[in-house]
Design a protein around this motif. Structure first.
Motif, PDB file in Angstrom:
ATOM      1  N   VAL A   1      11.155  -2.926 -19.756  1.00 57.88           N
ATOM      2  CA  VAL A   1      10.931  -1.520 -20.081  1.00 57.88           C
ATOM      3  C   VAL A   1      12.257  -0.804 -19.860  1.00 57.88           C
ATOM      4  O   VAL A   1      12.865  -0.930 -18.790  1.00 57.88           O
ATOM      5  CB  VAL A   1       9.832  -0.909 -19.175  1.00 57.88           C
ATOM      6  N   ALA A   2      12.706  -0.066 -20.900  1.00 56.32           N
ATOM      7  CA  ALA A   2      13.977   0.657 -20.758  1.00 56.32           C
ATOM      8  C   ALA A   2      13.838   2.063 -21.326  1.00 56.32           C
ATOM      9  O   ALA A   2      13.387   2.235 -22.461  1.00 56.32           O
ATOM     10  CB  ALA A   2      15.100  -0.097 -21.487  1.00 56.32           C
ATOM     11  N   GLY A   3      14.205   3.050 -20.556  1.00 61.81           N
ATOM     12  CA  GLY A   3      14.132   4.447 -20.991  1.00 61.81           C
ATOM     13  C   GLY A   3      15.285   4.796 -21.915  1.00 61.81           C
ATOM     14  O   GLY A   3      16.225   4.008 -22.096  1.00 61.81           O
ATOM     15  N   PRO A   4      15.259   6.012 -22.490  1.00 55.49           N
ATOM     16  CA  PRO A   4      16.258   6.409 -23.494  1.00 55.49           C
ATOM     17  C   PRO A   4      17.699   6.467 -22.978  1.00 55.49           C
ATOM     18  O   PRO A   4      18.625   6.471 -23.770  1.00 55.49           O
ATOM     19  CB  PRO A   4      15.818   7.820 -23.912  1.00 55.49           C
ATOM     20  N   ASP A   5      17.871   6.501 -21.657  1.00 52.89           N
ATOM     21  CA  ASP A   5      19.244   6.542 -21.135  1.00 52.89           C
ATOM     22  C   ASP A   5      19.699   5.187 -20.599  1.00 52.89           C
ATOM     23  O   ASP A   5      20.727   5.093 -19.931  1.00 52.89           O
ATOM     24  CB  ASP A   5      19.350   7.598 -20.024  1.00 52.89           C
ATOM     25  N   ALA A   6      18.933   4.136 -20.879  1.00 57.84           N
ATOM     26  CA  ALA A   6      19.232   2.840 -20.252  1.00 57.84           C
ATOM     27  C   ALA A   6      19.655   1.770 -21.258  1.00 57.84           C
ATOM     28  O   ALA A   6      19.620   0.577 -20.952  1.00 57.84           O
ATOM     29  CB  ALA A   6      18.009   2.361 -19.468  1.00 57.84           C
ATOM     30  N   TYR A   7      20.080   2.177 -22.464  1.00 60.35           N
ATOM     31  CA  TYR A   7      20.346   1.162 -23.484  1.00 60.35           C
ATOM     32  C   TYR A   7      21.574   0.295 -23.184  1.00 60.35           C
ATOM     33  O   TYR A   7      21.658  -0.842 -23.630  1.00 60.35           O
ATOM     34  CB  TYR A   7      20.445   1.800 -24.875  1.00 60.35           C
ATOM     35  N   ARG A   8      22.528   0.851 -22.438  1.00 54.09           N
ATOM     36  CA  ARG A   8      23.685   0.005 -22.089  1.00 54.09           C
ATOM     37  C   ARG A   8      23.263  -1.161 -21.203  1.00 54.09           C
ATOM     38  O   ARG A   8      23.964  -2.162 -21.102  1.00 54.09           O
ATOM     39  CB  ARG A   8      24.726   0.833 -21.326  1.00 54.09           C
ATOM     40  N   ASP A   9      22.145  -0.969 -20.530  1.00 57.08           N
ATOM     41  CA  ASP A   9      21.691  -1.967 -19.569  1.00 57.08           C
ATOM     42  C   ASP A   9      20.821  -3.049 -20.224  1.00 57.08           C
ATOM     43  O   ASP A   9      20.433  -4.018 -19.564  1.00 57.08           O
ATOM     44  CB  ASP A   9      20.886  -1.218 -18.488  1.00 57.08           C
ATOM     45  N   LEU A  10      20.531  -2.892 -21.506  1.00 55.50           N
ATOM     46  CA  LEU A  10      19.596  -3.811 -22.160  1.00 55.50           C
ATOM     47  C   LEU A  10      19.976  -5.291 -22.026  1.00 55.50           C
ATOM     48  O   LEU A  10      19.115  -6.112 -21.702  1.00 55.50           O
ATOM     49  CB  LEU A  10      19.480  -3.468 -23.647  1.00 55.50           C
ATOM     50  N   PRO A  11      21.261  -5.651 -22.278  1.00 55.63           N
ATOM     51  CA  PRO A  11      21.588  -7.075 -22.158  1.00 55.63           C
ATOM     52  C   PRO A  11      21.260  -7.625 -20.770  1.00 55.63           C
ATOM     53  O   PRO A  11      20.767  -8.742 -20.646  1.00 55.63           O
ATOM     54  CB  PRO A  11      23.102  -7.110 -22.426  1.00 55.63           C
ATOM     55  N   ASN A  12      21.511  -6.820 -19.743  1.00 54.43           N
ATOM     56  CA  ASN A  12      21.189  -7.269 -18.383  1.00 54.43           C
ATOM     57  C   ASN A  12      19.694  -7.419 -18.188  1.00 54.43           C
ATOM     58  O   ASN A  12      19.220  -8.379 -17.575  1.00 54.43           O
ATOM     59  CB  ASN A  12      21.693  -6.259 -17.341  1.00 54.43           C
ATOM     60  N   LEU A  13      18.953  -6.453 -18.711  1.00 50.62           N
ATOM     61  CA  LEU A  13      17.500  -6.495 -18.545  1.00 50.62           C
ATOM     62  C   LEU A  13      16.935  -7.729 -19.240  1.00 50.62           C
ATOM     63  O   LEU A  13      16.068  -8.427 -18.702  1.00 50.62           O
ATOM     64  CB  LEU A  13      16.859  -5.224 -19.106  1.00 50.62           C
ATOM     65  N   ILE A  14      17.446  -7.998 -20.427  1.00 48.88           N
ATOM     66  CA  ILE A  14      16.942  -9.171 -21.165  1.00 48.88           C
ATOM     67  C   ILE A  14      17.310 -10.449 -20.405  1.00 48.88           C
ATOM     68  O   ILE A  14      16.466 -11.329 -20.205  1.00 48.88           O
ATOM     69  CB  ILE A  14      17.495  -9.203 -22.609  1.00 48.88           C
ATOM     70  N   ASP A  15      18.563 -10.519 -19.953  1.00 50.11           N
ATOM     71  CA  ASP A  15      18.993 -11.716 -19.223  1.00 50.11           C
ATOM     72  C   ASP A  15      18.141 -11.964 -17.981  1.00 50.11           C
ATOM     73  O   ASP A  15      17.912 -13.113 -17.593  1.00 50.11           O
ATOM     74  CB  ASP A  15      20.465 -11.584 -18.806  1.00 50.11           C
ATOM     75  N   ALA A  16      17.691 -10.879 -17.392  1.00 47.61           N
ATOM     76  CA  ALA A  16      16.907 -11.029 -16.158  1.00 47.61           C
ATOM     77  C   ALA A  16      15.558 -11.701 -16.406  1.00 47.61           C
ATOM     78  O   ALA A  16      14.983 -12.281 -15.499  1.00 47.61           O
ATOM     79  CB  ALA A  16      16.704  -9.662 -15.507  1.00 47.61           C
ATOM     80  N   VAL A  17      15.065 -11.618 -17.634  1.00 50.21           N
ATOM     81  CA  VAL A  17      13.746 -12.226 -17.876  1.00 50.21           C
ATOM     82  C   VAL A  17      13.792 -13.505 -18.711  1.00 50.21           C
ATOM     83  O   VAL A  17      12.860 -14.295 -18.667  1.00 50.21           O
ATOM     84  CB  VAL A  17      12.759 -11.215 -18.535  1.00 50.21           C
ATOM     85  N   VAL A  18      14.899 -13.682 -19.466  1.00 48.20           N
ATOM     86  CA  VAL A  18      15.001 -14.910 -20.265  1.00 48.20           C
ATOM     87  C   VAL A  18      15.074 -16.110 -19.310  1.00 48.20           C
ATOM     88  O   VAL A  18      15.816 -16.066 -18.326  1.00 48.20           O
ATOM     89  CB  VAL A  18      16.253 -14.880 -21.174  1.00 48.20           C
ATOM     90  N   GLY A  19      14.309 -17.116 -19.586  1.00 45.67           N
ATOM     91  CA  GLY A  19      14.334 -18.299 -18.733  1.00 45.67           C
ATOM     92  C   GLY A  19      13.724 -18.037 -17.365  1.00 45.67           C
ATOM     93  O   GLY A  19      13.911 -18.804 -16.424  1.00 45.67           O
ATOM     94  N   ASN A  20      13.033 -16.939 -17.229  1.00 47.15           N
ATOM     95  CA  ASN A  20      12.406 -16.599 -15.955  1.00 47.15           C
ATOM     96  C   ASN A  20      10.962 -16.211 -16.262  1.00 47.15           C
ATOM     97  O   ASN A  20      10.602 -15.040 -16.218  1.00 47.15           O
ATOM     98  CB  ASN A  20      13.206 -15.440 -15.325  1.00 47.15           C
ATOM     99  N   PRO A  21      10.154 -17.187 -16.633  1.00 49.20           N
ATOM    100  CA  PRO A  21       8.789 -16.895 -17.090  1.00 49.20           C
ATOM    101  C   PRO A  21       8.043 -16.026 -16.092  1.00 49.20           C
ATOM    102  O   PRO A  21       8.095 -16.264 -14.889  1.00 49.20           O
ATOM    103  CB  PRO A  21       8.145 -18.276 -17.207  1.00 49.20           C
ATOM    104  N   GLY A  22       7.413 -14.996 -16.635  1.00 48.24           N
ATOM    105  CA  GLY A  22       6.650 -14.089 -15.772  1.00 48.24           C
ATOM    106  C   GLY A  22       7.514 -13.006 -15.160  1.00 48.24           C
ATOM    107  O   GLY A  22       7.009 -12.074 -14.534  1.00 48.24           O
ATOM    108  N   GLY A  23       8.844 -13.104 -15.356  1.00 50.46           N
ATOM    109  CA  GLY A  23       9.743 -12.096 -14.779  1.00 50.46           C
ATOM    110  C   GLY A  23       9.613 -10.771 -15.505  1.00 50.46           C
ATOM    111  O   GLY A  23       9.224 -10.718 -16.667  1.00 50.46           O
ATOM    112  N   LYS A  24       9.935  -9.702 -14.805  1.00 45.88           N
ATOM    113  CA  LYS A  24       9.861  -8.359 -15.405  1.00 45.88           C
ATOM    114  C   LYS A  24      11.145  -7.629 -15.058  1.00 45.88           C
ATOM    115  O   LYS A  24      11.690  -7.804 -13.963  1.00 45.88           O
ATOM    116  CB  LYS A  24       8.689  -7.559 -14.814  1.00 45.88           C
ATOM    117  N   ALA A  25      11.628  -6.786 -15.970  1.00 48.13           N
ATOM    118  CA  ALA A  25      12.821  -5.993 -15.668  1.00 48.13           C
ATOM    119  C   ALA A  25      12.643  -4.595 -16.218  1.00 48.13           C
ATOM    120  O   ALA A  25      12.065  -4.408 -17.292  1.00 48.13           O
ATOM    121  CB  ALA A  25      14.050  -6.651 -16.291  1.00 48.13           C
TER     122      ALA A  25
END
Ligand code: 5AD
Ligand code: SF4
Length: 609
Positions: free
Chosen positions: A168-192
Motif C-alpha cells: 500500500v503506497a500513498g500519493p506521496d510515497a511513489y519514490r519508495d515503490l521499488p523498495n516496497l515491492i522488493d520487500a515483498v517479492v520472494g517473501n510470501p505473505g509479506g506486506k509493505a
C-alpha cells in the motif's frame, strides 16, 4: 523556442515506437538531478547504477531480469499524471510497463476515494487481481499494490482483514515503490506500506513517462489541498498544499514543446492557488546540474529557464476574487511567492503554438490578474472550470466554500465581460447535508441561468473523516438525492443543447486528436473552448486564409497534432460536426480573427444531428 540544435538533439533522442521509447526511458537519465539524489536516498541507486546489459530488440528479458508491471488508474487527471510519475520511478528501478495483466510480475492500482462508487469498483478489481495468483506457486503470484487516494483510508483492511494487497503506497510515497515491492517479492505473505503524507513532495524532478506520440500532456504544478470543503476527502488523502518550483515546471514545459506536444494541462487539486518559491536552493542546484550536461539540450533549456527566473522574484498576494474568502491565512502562504497569474503567463510564453489549460481550480482564486492573463494570452484556453458545487448560499455555507450564490454570479459576470465567448464548466453536488427543496431549486436555477458548456454532477456521497461526516447529518434520502440530481442534469442539458445549436455557422481553430472512434473516415479534435469536433478527413486542403464560406484546396494532409480551421455545420449533445476549411496555426488563426474561433455569421440551413 529552443535553438535548432536543441530541437534536433531532442528529436534524435525521441523514440518513435513504444518499444524504443521504453528502452530510451529505462536508462536514459530522464530523472533530473534532484530525483537522482532522492531516488538514491530511497535506496534505488544501486539498481539504477548497475551496468545495463541491454534489452533485446525482440523484447525478451535482459540479463538483469527486468520485471513487468501492470498499472490501472482510476480517478482524476492528477491520478493519470501520478501513474506516469510512478512509471518513471519504476523504469529507473528495472521495471517495464506491460498492458497485459496476465504477464505482470507486479500489478498496481492507482485509486480514487472521492465517492463511494469509485471505491466499490476498486474492491472488485482487487478481488480479480488476487484471483490471478490462484493455482500458482507462491513465488510466482503477482505482487498486488494499492496506490493513491484510497491507501491511507483502508490500509488495515487491505493488508490485514481482506489481504487483497501486498503493498500500500500513498500519493506521496511513489519514490519508495521499488523498495516496497522488493520487500515483498520472494517473501510470501509479506506486506509493505508507506502512506506518509509529505508537506514537500512535488515530484518536481521526475519527468513522467507519457504515452508515445501523444500531442497532449499533463504537468502537475501543485499538490494537496488546504480548503477543507465539508464534503471533500481530498485534503485527507493527499495532504497539505505545496507548489512545485517554477524552474522545474518551465523545464518540463520547454521539453514538451521540443517534443511537439501541442496541448498542456497544468494540474493541481487547487491549481490556481499555486504559490511557488521564487528561487530556492533546490532550484539553483537543479539548474546548475542541468547545465553540467553540456551536449544535452537540457543545458540550453536550463539556461533559458534561468533567464526567465531572473524576473520571477515573487510578489505580494493580490487577494481573492471579489466576494470570495478562505479559511486559511493567504498572506502567510502567498506573499512573496510566484502566484498563479505569473506562472500561467510564463508557461504560456514558452511556445505560442502550445495550448495551455489548467484544472482543477477553486473559484476564489480567479482574481482579475488571472483573468487578464487568460484574456491576453491567445494560447491560454478560453474554457474555465468554475466548480460551483451548489447554487444555494445556505448550502455553500454548510459546504464551507467561502462564497455565496451572489458572489459566484458576480464572478461569472466578470469572466464573461473580460473574456467574451469564454466557455464555462462546473461541478455540482446534489443532496448535501441539510439541502432543502428551496436550496435545490437554487441550484437548478443556477444551471439554467449560467448555461454551462460542460458539467460534472454528482449525488452527495458521505466520506469518512470529512467535516460533513463529523459535524453534519447526511439527511437527504438517497431517492431524493437521485431525483434532485436528475433535475440538475436536465437543467444543464437544456442549456447545453441551446449552446451547441448556437455554434452552428461558427469557425474554430481545432487541434486534431485522432481518428473518430465511430468512423475512421473522420477526424476528431478539440476547440479552444474544449468542445469535441468531428469532421470528414480531407487531405487536399490548403492554407486557411480567413474565408469561412469555402474550403481551401491544396495538398496539405491532416494528421493528429495539426491545427485546422473547421466550420461547424451540425451538432449532437456532446459533439460538434463540421467541415475542414484549411490548415492553420494558433498564431495564424488569431491574426486572422482575433480569437481562436469566430461567432456564427449565419446558420446556413444546417441542422442538429
Ligand atoms: N460526494 C459527491 N461528490 C463529491 N465531489 C467531491 N467530494 C464529493 C462527495 N463527497 C465532487 C465535487 C468535486 C468533484 C471532483 O467531485 O463536485 O468538485
Ligand atoms: Fe479521486 Fe480526488 Fe484523489 Fe483525484 S484527488 S484521485 S478525484 S480522491
Amino acid at each position: 523556442m529552443a535553438t535548432p540544435r536543441a530541437a534536433a538533439a531532442v528529436a534524435a533522442a525521441r523514440p518513435s515506437t513504444p518499444r524504443r521509447r521504453a528502452r530510451a526511458r529505462a536508462g536514459d537519465g530522464r530523472h533530473l538531478d534532484a530525483t537522482a539524489d532522492a531516488v538514491r536516498a530511497a535506496g534505488v541507486a544501486a539498481r539504477r547504477a548497475a551496468p545495463r546489459t541491454g534489452r533485446a530488440e525482440d523484447g525478451e528479458e535482459d540479463a538483469r531480469g527486468r520485471r513487468a508491471v501492470y498499472v490501472e488508474t482510476y480517478g482524476c487527471q492528477m491520478n493519470v499524471n501520478d501513474s506516469e510519475v510512478m512509471m518513471a520511478v519504476l523504469e529507473g528501478a528495472g521495471y517495464d510497463e506491460t498492458k497485459e495483466v496476465n504477464d505482470a510480475d507486479v500489478i498496481l492500482i492507482n485509486t480514487c476515494a472521492i465517492r463511494d462508487k469509485a471505491e466499490a469498483k476498486i474492491w472488485q478489481r482487487l478481488a480479480y487481481f488476487r484471483s490471478l495468483g490462484n493455482g500458482k506457486k507462491r513465488s510466482e503470484k503477482p505482487v498486488v499494490g494499492v496506490l493513491g487516494c484510497m491507501a491511507e483510508r483502508i490500509k488495515e483492511k487491505l493488508l490485514e482483514a481482506d489481504r487483497l494487497a501486498d503493498i500500500v503506497a500513498g500519493p506521496d510515497a511513489y519514490r519508495d515503490l521499488p523498495n516496497l515491492i522488493d520487500a515483498v517479492v520472494g517473501n510470501p505473505g509479506g506486506k509493505a506500506m508507506n502512506v506518509q503524507l509529505s508537506v514537500e513532495e512535488t515530484y518536481a524532478d521526475i519527468i513522467p513517462v507519457r504515452e508515445a506520440g501523444s500531442h497532449s500532456a499533463f504537468v502537475t504544478i501543485m499538490r494537496g489541498c488546504d480548503n477543507a470543503c465539508a464534503f471533500c476527502i481530498v485534503p485527507y488523502t493527499r495532504g497539505r498544499e505545496r507548489s512545485r518550483d517554477l524552474a522545474s515546471i518551465m523545464y518540463e514545459i520547454r521539453l514538451l514543446s521540443e517534443q511537439g506536444v501541442k496541448e498542456v494541462t497544468l494540474l493541481g487539486q487547487n491549481v490556481n492557488s499555486y504559490a511557488g518559491e521564487p528561487a530556492s536552493a533546490t532550484t539553483t542546484d537543479f539548474l546548475s546540474s542541468l547545465r553540467g550536461e553540456s551536449k544535452d539540450p537540457i543545458a540550453e533549456l536550463a539556461s533559458a529557464s534561468t533567464e526567465r527566473l531572473a524576473s520571477a522574484s515573487g510578489s505580494a498576494f493580490v487577494g481573492y476574487a471579489d466576494g470570495f474568502a478562505s479559511r486559511y491565512d493567504p498572506e502567510r502562504k502567498r506573499a512573496g511567492t510566484i502566484q498563479f497569474a505569473e506562472l500561467l503567463d510564463k508557461v504560456a510564453s514558452v511556445d505560442p503554438e502550445m495550448r495551455i489549460r489548467f484544472t482543477s481550480p477553486h473559484p476564489k482564486d480567479f482574481p482579475d490578474d488571472v483573468l487578464r492573463v487568460i484574456r491576453d494570452r491567445p494560447n491560454v484556453s478560453k474554457c474555465l472550470h468554475m466548480p460551483a458545487q451548489s447554487g444555494s448560499s445556505a448550502t455553500l455555507e454548510r459546504m464551507a466554500r467561502g462564497y455565496t450564490r451572489e458572489s459566484y454570479f458576480a464572478l461569472i459576470d466578470r469572466v464573461k465581460a473580460m473574456i467574451p465567448g469564454c466557455a464555462i464548466t462546473t461541478d455540482i453536488i446534489s443532496g448535501f447535508c441539510g439541502e432543502t427543496e428551496d436550496d435545490h431549486e437554487d441550484t437548478v436555477s443556477l444551471m439554467s441561468a449560467i448555461g454551462y458548456e460542460q458539467a460534472f454532477m454528482f449525488a452527495y456521497s458521505e466520506r469518512e473523516g470529512t467535516a460533513g461526516q463529523r459535524h453534519q447529518i447526511d439527511d437527504v434520502p438517497e431517492d431524493v438525492k437521485q431525483r434532485r440530481l436528475q433535475e440538475v442534469i436536465d437543467a444543464f442539458r437544456a442549456r447545453a443543447a441551446e449552446k451547441q445549436q448556437m455554434e452552428i455557422g461558427s469557425t474554430h481553430c481545432v487541434l486534431v486528436e485522432g481518428p473518430s472512434k465511430k468512423n475512421s473516415d473522420e477526424w476528431t479534435g478539440k476547440t479552444d473552448t474544449s468542445k469535441w469536433v468531428v469532421f470528414e478527413k480531407n487531405d487536399a486542403i490548403g492554407k486557411y486564409a480567413g474565408d469561412e464560406d469555402a474550403p481551401t484546396s491544396g495538398s496539405y494532409g491532416v494528421k493528429p497534432g495539426d491545427y485546422v480551421a473547421v466550420r461547424v455545420t451540425g451538432c449532437s449533445t456532446g459533439t460538434l460536426f463540421g467541415q475542414v476549411l484549411g490548415k492553420t496555426s494558433l498564431v495564424e488563426f488569431q491574426n486572422l480573427h482575433g480569437a481562436q474561433w469566430t461567432t456564427p455569421k449565419s446558420s446556413n440551413g444546417a441542422s442538429a444531428r
